[in-house]
Design a protein around this motif. Structure first.
Motif, PDB file in Angstrom:
ATOM      1  N   ARG A 285       0.824  -1.216   0.000  1.00  0.00           N
ATOM      2  CA  ARG A 285       0.000   0.000   0.000  1.00  0.00           C
ATOM      3  C   ARG A 285       0.854   1.261   0.000  1.00  0.00           C
ATOM      4  O   ARG A 285       0.319   2.371  -0.086  1.00  0.00           O
ATOM      5  CB  ARG A 285      -0.901   0.028   1.242  1.00  0.00           C
ATOM      6  N   ASP A 286       2.174   1.094   0.107  1.00  0.00           N
ATOM      7  CA  ASP A 286       3.065   2.238   0.285  1.00  0.00           C
ATOM      8  C   ASP A 286       3.838   2.594  -0.976  1.00  0.00           C
ATOM      9  O   ASP A 286       4.827   3.322  -0.919  1.00  0.00           O
ATOM     10  CB  ASP A 286       4.060   1.950   1.422  1.00  0.00           C
ATOM     11  N   LEU A 287       3.406   2.073  -2.129  1.00  0.00           N
ATOM     12  CA  LEU A 287       4.081   2.353  -3.389  1.00  0.00           C
ATOM     13  C   LEU A 287       3.190   3.235  -4.263  1.00  0.00           C
ATOM     14  O   LEU A 287       1.974   3.299  -4.060  1.00  0.00           O
ATOM     15  CB  LEU A 287       4.413   1.041  -4.108  1.00  0.00           C
ATOM     16  N   PRO A 288       3.785   3.915  -5.256  1.00  0.00           N
ATOM     17  CA  PRO A 288       2.983   4.839  -6.076  1.00  0.00           C
ATOM     18  C   PRO A 288       1.863   4.166  -6.864  1.00  0.00           C
ATOM     19  O   PRO A 288       0.804   4.740  -7.046  1.00  0.00           O
ATOM     20  CB  PRO A 288       4.035   5.445  -7.028  1.00  0.00           C
ATOM     21  N   TYR A 289       2.089   2.951  -7.349  1.00  0.00           N
ATOM     22  CA  TYR A 289       1.112   2.299  -8.242  1.00  0.00           C
ATOM     23  C   TYR A 289       0.563   1.068  -7.531  1.00  0.00           C
ATOM     24  O   TYR A 289       1.063  -0.039  -7.682  1.00  0.00           O
ATOM     25  CB  TYR A 289       1.812   1.908  -9.541  1.00  0.00           C
ATOM     26  N   VAL A 290      -0.469   1.263  -6.706  1.00  0.00           N
ATOM     27  CA  VAL A 290      -1.019   0.156  -5.918  1.00  0.00           C
ATOM     28  C   VAL A 290      -2.475  -0.082  -6.309  1.00  0.00           C
ATOM     29  O   VAL A 290      -3.132   0.773  -6.905  1.00  0.00           O
ATOM     30  CB  VAL A 290      -0.919   0.440  -4.402  1.00  0.00           C
ATOM     31  N   ASP A 291      -2.961  -1.261  -5.948  1.00  0.00           N
ATOM     32  CA  ASP A 291      -4.326  -1.649  -6.293  1.00  0.00           C
ATOM     33  C   ASP A 291      -5.352  -0.830  -5.504  1.00  0.00           C
ATOM     34  O   ASP A 291      -5.136  -0.508  -4.334  1.00  0.00           O
ATOM     35  CB  ASP A 291      -4.551  -3.126  -5.991  1.00  0.00           C
ATOM     36  N   ALA A 292      -6.462  -0.536  -6.161  1.00  0.00           N
ATOM     37  CA  ALA A 292      -7.570   0.134  -5.478  1.00  0.00           C
ATOM     38  C   ALA A 292      -8.193  -0.809  -4.462  1.00  0.00           C
ATOM     39  O   ALA A 292      -8.138  -2.032  -4.596  1.00  0.00           O
ATOM     40  CB  ALA A 292      -8.612   0.582  -6.499  1.00  0.00           C
ATOM     41  N   ARG A 293      -8.781  -0.225  -3.417  1.00  0.00           N
ATOM     42  CA  ARG A 293      -9.501  -0.992  -2.407  1.00  0.00           C
ATOM     43  C   ARG A 293     -10.937  -0.506  -2.320  1.00  0.00           C
ATOM     44  O   ARG A 293     -11.199   0.693  -2.483  1.00  0.00           O
ATOM     45  CB  ARG A 293      -8.843  -0.850  -1.033  1.00  0.00           C
ATOM     46  N   TYR A 294     -11.835  -1.440  -2.050  1.00  0.00           N
ATOM     47  CA  TYR A 294     -13.243  -1.118  -1.871  1.00  0.00           C
ATOM     48  C   TYR A 294     -13.689  -1.762  -0.560  1.00  0.00           C
ATOM     49  O   TYR A 294     -13.712  -2.987  -0.453  1.00  0.00           O
ATOM     50  CB  TYR A 294     -14.068  -1.647  -3.042  1.00  0.00           C
ATOM     51  N   GLY A 295     -13.994  -0.916   0.424  1.00  0.00           N
ATOM     52  CA  GLY A 295     -14.309  -1.439   1.736  1.00  0.00           C
ATOM     53  C   GLY A 295     -13.128  -2.133   2.375  1.00  0.00           C
ATOM     54  O   GLY A 295     -13.292  -3.073   3.153  1.00  0.00           O
ATOM     55  N   GLY A 296     -11.922  -1.685   2.023  1.00  0.00           N
ATOM     56  CA  GLY A 296     -10.701  -2.268   2.565  1.00  0.00           C
ATOM     57  C   GLY A 296     -10.220  -3.515   1.852  1.00  0.00           C
ATOM     58  O   GLY A 296      -9.186  -4.072   2.211  1.00  0.00           O
ATOM     59  N   LEU A 297     -10.945  -3.963   0.826  1.00  0.00           N
ATOM     60  CA  LEU A 297     -10.581  -5.181   0.110  1.00  0.00           C
ATOM     61  C   LEU A 297     -10.284  -4.876  -1.354  1.00  0.00           C
ATOM     62  O   LEU A 297     -10.855  -3.950  -1.940  1.00  0.00           O
ATOM     63  CB  LEU A 297     -11.714  -6.207   0.185  1.00  0.00           C
ATOM     64  N   THR A 298      -9.391  -5.655  -1.951  1.00  0.00           N
ATOM     65  CA  THR A 298      -9.107  -5.517  -3.373  1.00  0.00           C
ATOM     66  C   THR A 298     -10.262  -6.103  -4.188  1.00  0.00           C
ATOM     67  O   THR A 298     -11.050  -6.905  -3.669  1.00  0.00           O
ATOM     68  CB  THR A 298      -7.812  -6.262  -3.749  1.00  0.00           C
ATOM     69  N   PRO A 299     -10.370  -5.740  -5.470  1.00  0.00           N
ATOM     70  CA  PRO A 299     -11.400  -6.379  -6.305  1.00  0.00           C
ATOM     71  C   PRO A 299     -11.281  -7.895  -6.307  1.00  0.00           C
ATOM     72  O   PRO A 299     -12.292  -8.599  -6.319  1.00  0.00           O
ATOM     73  CB  PRO A 299     -11.126  -5.778  -7.688  1.00  0.00           C
ATOM     74  N   ALA A 300     -10.049  -8.410  -6.297  1.00  0.00           N
ATOM     75  CA  ALA A 300      -9.856  -9.862  -6.287  1.00  0.00           C
ATOM     76  C   ALA A 300     -10.430 -10.485  -5.025  1.00  0.00           C
ATOM     77  O   ALA A 300     -10.981 -11.594  -5.064  1.00  0.00           O
ATOM     78  CB  ALA A 300      -8.371 -10.192  -6.407  1.00  0.00           C
ATOM     79  N   GLN A 301     -10.320  -9.806  -3.901  1.00  0.00           N
ATOM     80  CA  GLN A 301     -10.859 -10.362  -2.656  1.00  0.00           C
ATOM     81  C   GLN A 301     -12.370 -10.456  -2.685  1.00  0.00           C
ATOM     82  O   GLN A 301     -12.949 -11.429  -2.183  1.00  0.00           O
ATOM     83  CB  GLN A 301     -10.378  -9.534  -1.460  1.00  0.00           C
ATOM     84  N   TRP A 302     -13.032  -9.473  -3.278  1.00  0.00           N
ATOM     85  CA  TRP A 302     -14.491  -9.568  -3.414  1.00  0.00           C
ATOM     86  C   TRP A 302     -14.862 -10.724  -4.342  1.00  0.00           C
ATOM     87  O   TRP A 302     -15.828 -11.454  -4.088  1.00  0.00           O
ATOM     88  CB  TRP A 302     -15.055  -8.253  -3.952  1.00  0.00           C
ATOM     89  N   PHE A 303     -14.102 -10.903  -5.392  1.00  0.00           N
ATOM     90  CA  PHE A 303     -14.326 -12.032  -6.306  1.00  0.00           C
ATOM     91  C   PHE A 303     -14.099 -13.353  -5.576  1.00  0.00           C
ATOM     92  O   PHE A 303     -14.847 -14.323  -5.758  1.00  0.00           O
ATOM     93  CB  PHE A 303     -13.396 -11.911  -7.506  1.00  0.00           C
ATOM     94  N   CYS A 304     -13.081 -13.392  -4.714  1.00  0.00           N
ATOM     95  CA  CYS A 304     -12.778 -14.615  -3.967  1.00  0.00           C
ATOM     96  C   CYS A 304     -13.900 -14.983  -2.997  1.00  0.00           C
ATOM     97  O   CYS A 304     -14.159 -16.169  -2.758  1.00  0.00           O
ATOM     98  CB  CYS A 304     -11.465 -14.462  -3.202  1.00  0.00           C
ATOM     99  N   ILE A 305     -14.560 -13.986  -2.438  1.00  0.00           N
ATOM    100  CA  ILE A 305     -15.701 -14.269  -1.560  1.00  0.00           C
ATOM    101  C   ILE A 305     -16.781 -15.020  -2.335  1.00  0.00           C
ATOM    102  O   ILE A 305     -17.358 -16.007  -1.848  1.00  0.00           O
ATOM    103  CB  ILE A 305     -16.252 -12.961  -0.963  1.00  0.00           C
ATOM    104  N   ALA A 306     -17.037 -14.574  -3.566  1.00  0.00           N
ATOM    105  CA  ALA A 306     -18.018 -15.270  -4.407  1.00  0.00           C
ATOM    106  C   ALA A 306     -17.544 -16.681  -4.735  1.00  0.00           C
ATOM    107  O   ALA A 306     -18.347 -17.636  -4.723  1.00  0.00           O
ATOM    108  CB  ALA A 306     -18.258 -14.482  -5.693  1.00  0.00           C
TER     109      ALA A 306
END
Length: 256
Positions: free
Chosen positions: A213-234
């Protein structure tokens, strides 16, 4: 720790092929070969799978680019304009690749009037090892840096050792491949795609907490989770429901 390395591109005349592209292509090729072999092993018609690989590849590229652009890095769309949507080679998400590949695959099976469920085990046993090889491509270019750490499998990035999520994902998929092949003649036969979804969903969900999270080009978070994490829940919900249903099925009585 693993030394930081840079793999030089493969040069063919004026064309420079990056190691990510080589390993991604190798993963697709491995998956396509295994699709045909596993289909024959299961007594299924392998002929349609030659076309299926092309559909899944195209769908994966388009889906991977769209998820990268609209969910992981929407700032690229704002800064580069709407034409960035058409640059499918510029930024790919593995999560989007899976979603796009699944959508294209489902369309393909529906158009050919084939049973997706009948080929489920074949897909799981082929996609998992191919995906593992493709994720080594991510490791070769270190495009998924994690948080700073002193873990023995960390990579000595410039500026400090970090987890390399490309390597971890490849190891996870390699381990899942071993599990799937060990289950192919077990009571889980017919539900290996659900096993893949469950195991990968759980593993990837927790791995993504290690992303930087401390680099210039990092993944967006939604509710503290990455898009992949929301997909993983499904994936976990789907895999759990299917696996639980399989385990509840009455087993055939042994022949006397």
């Amino acid at each position: 720790m693993i030394p930081y390395f840079v793999v030089p591109p493969l040069r063919i005349g004026p064309l420079a092929i990056q190691p990510f592209g080589v390993l991604a292509a190798a993963g697709v090729y491995l998956a396509s070969v295994l699709l045909v072999r596993r289909a024959r092993d299961e007594g299924l018609d392998p002929a349609p799978l030659n076309s299926f690989a092309t559909w899944a590849l195209v769908g994966g590229i388009v889906g991977g680019h769209f998820v990268h652009l609209f969910f992981y890095h929407p700032e690229e769309l704002r800064s580069n304009g709407v034409l960035q949507v058409l640059k499918v080679w510029d930024g790919l998400s593995s999560t989007g690749g899976v979603l796009g590949g699944l959508a294209a695959g489902a369309t393909f099976f529906r158009m050919r009037r084939l049973s997706f469920a009948a080929y489920g085990d074949v897909l799981a046993l082929s996609v998992a090892p191919g995906w593992a090889v493709a994720r080594l491509g991510c490791f070769s270019v270190h495009d998924h840096p994690g948080v700073l750490t002193r873990f023995p499998l960390a990579v000595a990035f410039p500026g400090g050792a970090r987890h390399d999520l490309g390597l971890y994902d490849a190891l996870l998929l390699g381990a899942i491949t071993l599990v799937l092949y060990s289950l192919r003649r077990s009571a889980m036969r017919g539900s290996l795609l659900a096993v893949l979804a469950l195991l990968y969903g759980v593993g990837r969900f927790f791995l993504d907490f290690l992303r930087a999270r401390d680099l210039p080009y990092v993944d967006a978070r939604y509710g503290g989770l990455t898009p992949a994490q929301w997909f993983c829940i499904a994936l976990v919900f789907y895999g759990t429901a299917r696996v639980a249903g399989t385990l509840r099925r009455p087993r055939a009585a042994p022949h006397s």
